[in-house]
Every structure is written in C-alpha cells, then in structure tokens.
Design a protein around this motif. Structure first.
Motif, PDB file in Angstrom:
ATOM      1  N   LEU A  50       0.854  -1.186   0.000  1.00  0.00           N
ATOM      2  CA  LEU A  50       0.000   0.000   0.000  1.00  0.00           C
ATOM      3  C   LEU A  50       0.890   1.235   0.000  1.00  0.00           C
ATOM      4  CD1 LEU A  50      -2.810   1.257   0.163  1.00  0.00           C
ATOM      5  CD2 LEU A  50      -2.746   0.911   2.650  1.00  0.00           C
ATOM      6  N   ILE A  51       0.800   2.018  -1.074  1.00  0.00           N
ATOM      7  CA  ILE A  51       1.603   3.220  -1.223  1.00  0.00           C
ATOM      8  C   ILE A  51       0.677   4.430  -1.093  1.00  0.00           C
ATOM      9  CG2 ILE A  51       3.255   4.455  -2.678  1.00  0.00           C
ATOM     10  CD1 ILE A  51       4.123   1.546  -1.935  1.00  0.00           C
ATOM     11  N   LEU A  52       0.883   5.202  -0.031  1.00  0.00           N
ATOM     12  CA  LEU A  52       0.044   6.362   0.274  1.00  0.00           C
ATOM     13  C   LEU A  52       0.880   7.636   0.382  1.00  0.00           C
ATOM     14  CD1 LEU A  52      -2.159   4.609   2.979  1.00  0.00           C
ATOM     15  CD2 LEU A  52      -2.888   5.279   0.687  1.00  0.00           C
ATOM     16  N   ASP A  53       1.925   7.730  -0.394  1.00  0.00           N
ATOM     17  CA  ASP A  53       2.809   8.887  -0.348  1.00  0.00           C
ATOM     18  C   ASP A  53       2.097  10.161  -0.811  1.00  0.00           C
ATOM     19  OD1 ASP A  53       4.891   7.168   0.388  1.00  0.00           O
ATOM     20  OD2 ASP A  53       5.601   6.936  -1.669  1.00  0.00           O
ATOM     21  N   ASN A  54       2.601  11.293  -0.331  1.00  0.00           N
ATOM     22  CA  ASN A  54       2.153  12.624  -0.774  1.00  0.00           C
ATOM     23  C   ASN A  54       0.661  12.858  -0.560  1.00  0.00           C
ATOM     24  OD1 ASN A  54       4.808  13.303  -1.786  1.00  0.00           O
ATOM     25  ND2 ASN A  54       4.379  11.859  -3.425  1.00  0.00           N
ATOM     26  N   ASN A  55       0.198  12.573   0.636  1.00  0.00           N
ATOM     27  CA  ASN A  55      -1.185  12.832   1.009  1.00  0.00           C
ATOM     28  C   ASN A  55      -1.209  13.692   2.262  1.00  0.00           C
ATOM     29  OD1 ASN A  55      -3.098  11.428  -0.871  1.00  0.00           O
ATOM     30  ND2 ASN A  55      -1.737   9.725  -0.421  1.00  0.00           N
ATOM     31  N   MET A  56      -2.320  13.693   2.968  1.00  0.00           N
ATOM     32  CA  MET A  56      -2.484  14.493   4.180  1.00  0.00           C
ATOM     33  C   MET A  56      -2.794  13.602   5.386  1.00  0.00           C
ATOM     34  SD  MET A  56      -2.065  17.511   2.896  1.00  0.00           S
ATOM     35  CE  MET A  56      -2.672  18.674   4.082  1.00  0.00           C
ATOM     36  N   LEU A  57      -2.310  12.374   5.361  1.00  0.00           N
ATOM     37  CA  LEU A  57      -2.604  11.410   6.419  1.00  0.00           C
ATOM     38  C   LEU A  57      -1.840  11.757   7.695  1.00  0.00           C
ATOM     39  CD1 LEU A  57      -2.387   8.236   4.172  1.00  0.00           C
ATOM     40  CD2 LEU A  57      -4.467   9.324   5.034  1.00  0.00           C
ATOM     41  N   THR A  58      -2.476  11.502   8.844  1.00  0.00           N
ATOM     42  CA  THR A  58      -1.843  11.712  10.138  1.00  0.00           C
ATOM     43  C   THR A  58      -1.691  10.368  10.833  1.00  0.00           C
ATOM     44  OG1 THR A  58      -3.879  11.951  11.415  1.00  0.00           O
ATOM     45  CG2 THR A  58      -3.028  13.943  10.333  1.00  0.00           C
ATOM     46  N   GLU A  59      -1.089  10.386  11.995  1.00  0.00           N
ATOM     47  CA  GLU A  59      -0.932   9.155  12.774  1.00  0.00           C
ATOM     48  C   GLU A  59      -2.287   8.523  13.103  1.00  0.00           C
ATOM     49  OE1 GLU A  59      -0.778  12.781  15.360  1.00  0.00           O
ATOM     50  OE2 GLU A  59       0.342  12.146  13.601  1.00  0.00           O
ATOM     51  N   ASN A  60      -3.316   9.338  13.266  1.00  0.00           N
ATOM     52  CA  ASN A  60      -4.646   8.824  13.588  1.00  0.00           C
ATOM     53  C   ASN A  60      -5.345   8.181  12.389  1.00  0.00           C
ATOM     54  OD1 ASN A  60      -4.525   9.600  16.320  1.00  0.00           O
ATOM     55  ND2 ASN A  60      -4.934  11.702  15.713  1.00  0.00           N
ATOM     56  N   SER A  61      -4.877   8.466  11.186  1.00  0.00           N
ATOM     57  CA  SER A  61      -5.441   7.836   9.993  1.00  0.00           C
ATOM     58  C   SER A  61      -5.191   6.329   9.991  1.00  0.00           C
ATOM     59  CB  SER A  61      -4.810   8.437   8.730  1.00  0.00           C
ATOM     60  OG  SER A  61      -5.009   9.822   8.673  1.00  0.00           O
ATOM     61  N   VAL A  85       2.285   7.377  18.539  1.00  0.00           N
ATOM     62  CA  VAL A  85       0.914   6.979  18.183  1.00  0.00           C
ATOM     63  C   VAL A  85       0.910   6.246  16.848  1.00  0.00           C
ATOM     64  CG1 VAL A  85      -1.375   7.870  17.556  1.00  0.00           C
ATOM     65  CG2 VAL A  85      -0.177   8.797  19.544  1.00  0.00           C
ATOM     66  N   PHE A  86       1.650   6.752  15.869  1.00  0.00           N
ATOM     67  CA  PHE A  86       1.727   6.101  14.564  1.00  0.00           C
ATOM     68  C   PHE A  86       2.242   4.665  14.696  1.00  0.00           C
ATOM     69  CE2 PHE A  86       4.316   4.994  10.835  1.00  0.00           C
ATOM     70  CZ  PHE A  86       3.319   4.969   9.872  1.00  0.00           C
ATOM     71  N   MET A  87       3.333   4.489  15.435  1.00  0.00           N
ATOM     72  CA  MET A  87       3.930   3.153  15.564  1.00  0.00           C
ATOM     73  C   MET A  87       3.011   2.188  16.312  1.00  0.00           C
ATOM     74  SD  MET A  87       6.494   3.304  13.687  1.00  0.00           S
ATOM     75  CE  MET A  87       7.140   1.673  13.987  1.00  0.00           C
ATOM     76  N   VAL A  88       2.296   2.656  17.327  1.00  0.00           N
ATOM     77  CA  VAL A  88       1.327   1.800  18.024  1.00  0.00           C
ATOM     78  C   VAL A  88       0.242   1.351  17.057  1.00  0.00           C
ATOM     79  CG1 VAL A  88      -0.512   1.807  19.765  1.00  0.00           C
ATOM     80  CG2 VAL A  88       1.761   2.661  20.350  1.00  0.00           C
ATOM     81  N   ASN A  89      -0.294   2.282  16.271  1.00  0.00           N
ATOM     82  CA  ASN A  89      -1.341   1.934  15.306  1.00  0.00           C
ATOM     83  C   ASN A  89      -0.836   0.943  14.265  1.00  0.00           C
ATOM     84  OD1 ASN A  89      -3.374   3.499  16.456  1.00  0.00           O
ATOM     85  ND2 ASN A  89      -2.806   5.307  15.277  1.00  0.00           N
ATOM     86  N   ILE A  90       0.373   1.153  13.759  1.00  0.00           N
ATOM     87  CA  ILE A  90       0.926   0.265  12.741  1.00  0.00           C
ATOM     88  C   ILE A  90       1.194  -1.125  13.319  1.00  0.00           C
ATOM     89  CG2 ILE A  90       2.972  -0.151  11.284  1.00  0.00           C
ATOM     90  CD1 ILE A  90       0.878   1.854  10.175  1.00  0.00           C
ATOM     91  N   GLU A  98       6.565  -5.812   6.781  1.00  0.00           N
ATOM     92  CA  GLU A  98       8.009  -6.048   6.655  1.00  0.00           C
ATOM     93  C   GLU A  98       8.761  -4.786   6.244  1.00  0.00           C
ATOM     94  OE1 GLU A  98       8.271  -9.217   3.819  1.00  0.00           O
ATOM     95  OE2 GLU A  98       7.294 -10.658   5.152  1.00  0.00           O
ATOM     96  N   VAL A  99       8.112  -3.919   5.463  1.00  0.00           N
ATOM     97  CA  VAL A  99       8.770  -2.709   4.949  1.00  0.00           C
ATOM     98  C   VAL A  99       7.882  -1.508   5.257  1.00  0.00           C
ATOM     99  CG1 VAL A  99       9.599  -1.523   2.878  1.00  0.00           C
ATOM    100  CG2 VAL A  99       9.850  -4.013   3.074  1.00  0.00           C
ATOM    101  N   LEU A 100       8.485  -0.489   5.886  1.00  0.00           N
ATOM    102  CA  LEU A 100       7.777   0.749   6.191  1.00  0.00           C
ATOM    103  C   LEU A 100       8.613   1.909   5.663  1.00  0.00           C
ATOM    104  CD1 LEU A 100       5.527   2.351   7.589  1.00  0.00           C
ATOM    105  CD2 LEU A 100       6.872   2.199   9.706  1.00  0.00           C
ATOM    106  N   LYS A 101       8.047   2.686   4.745  1.00  0.00           N
ATOM    107  CA  LYS A 101       8.734   3.846   4.171  1.00  0.00           C
ATOM    108  C   LYS A 101       8.032   5.093   4.696  1.00  0.00           C
ATOM    109  CE  LYS A 101      10.082   1.199   0.161  1.00  0.00           C
ATOM    110  NZ  LYS A 101      10.023   1.053  -1.292  1.00  0.00           N
ATOM    111  N   ILE A 102       8.786   5.913   5.451  1.00  0.00           N
ATOM    112  CA  ILE A 102       8.159   6.975   6.231  1.00  0.00           C
ATOM    113  C   ILE A 102       8.787   8.350   6.051  1.00  0.00           C
ATOM    114  CG2 ILE A 102       7.300   5.445   8.028  1.00  0.00           C
ATOM    115  CD1 ILE A 102       9.803   6.186   9.634  1.00  0.00           C
ATOM    116  N   ARG A 103       9.746   8.498   5.191  1.00  0.00           N
ATOM    117  CA  ARG A 103      10.486   9.763   5.069  1.00  0.00           C
ATOM    118  C   ARG A 103       9.589  10.983   4.884  1.00  0.00           C
ATOM    119  NH1 ARG A 103      14.576   8.024   0.692  1.00  0.00           N
ATOM    120  NH2 ARG A 103      12.833   8.811  -0.490  1.00  0.00           N
TER     121      ARG A 103
END
Length: 116
Positions: A50-61, A85-90, A98-103
C-alpha cells in the motif's frame, strides 16, 4: 471525485474510490487523502503493498481495522507528527508488515528522514 489509482503491475486507471479495483498492490499518491478510503478497508485482506505517499494522512489515519496481509507500507510526505501513536497503530493493525517507508513527515528525527 475521481482518483488516479495504480494497482497491480503498475496499471494506471482512473476510477471513483467506490469502484476502485483492489489487488495486491495499491498506489494512491498525491490525492490529499486525510483517511484510508473505505474501499481499501473493505478489501484489506487482498492488499500486500500500500503506497500512500504525498497525502495528508496523520498518525490517527492508521487507527484502522487490521490489514493482516500487508507487507509493505509507504507513507512518505504526509502529516504524521506523533511517532509513538503512529507506531502503536501500525504495530496493532499491520501485524505482518516487513517494509515501512516513512520519510519526510513532520517531527521525524533527521536520521529517519535520510533512511527508510
């Protein structure tokens, strides 16, 4: 409102969110999404990438139902500010990731911005 979706094998198509074809790879970039589309949630069992780059998502999404088969998630250039919060949700909702891209999210440490 139509969105540009790129699904398995980088096939590009234009489709409304409610008619999005979901395969193992879904790319929804640059759409100003503030939440995970319901169509993805309904079809989450078949999504591996799932690639969701360049959006307006927050940790709560990412406080969402479990994506049990998700192996790769890219959320670069979003609005994720609270790392904890993001890491708990993930961890809770993507148990086989296995792979998380977060830059390039606000408030991420510089070291994480340079490395995935």
């Amino acid at each position: 409102m139509p969105i540009h979706a790129c699904v398995a094998h980088q096939i590009h198509q234009e489709a409304p969110v409610n008619k999005l074809q979901v395969n193992s790879k879904v790319v929804l970039t640059g759409l100003n999404l503030t939440s995970i589309p319901n169509e993805l949630i309904k079809n989450r069992e078949c999504i591996e990438t799932l690639i969701l780059d360049n959006n307006m998502l927050t940790e709560n999404s990412f406080n969402m139902p479990k994506f049990r088969n998700l192996k790769e998630l890219a959320v670069r250039n979003n609005k994720i500010r609270n790392i904890a919060v993001f890491m708990v949700n993930i961890q809770k909702n993507c148990p086989n990731l296995e792979v998380l891209k977060i830059r390039n999210n606000p408030n991420w440490p510089v070291k994480l911005k340079k490395e995935e």
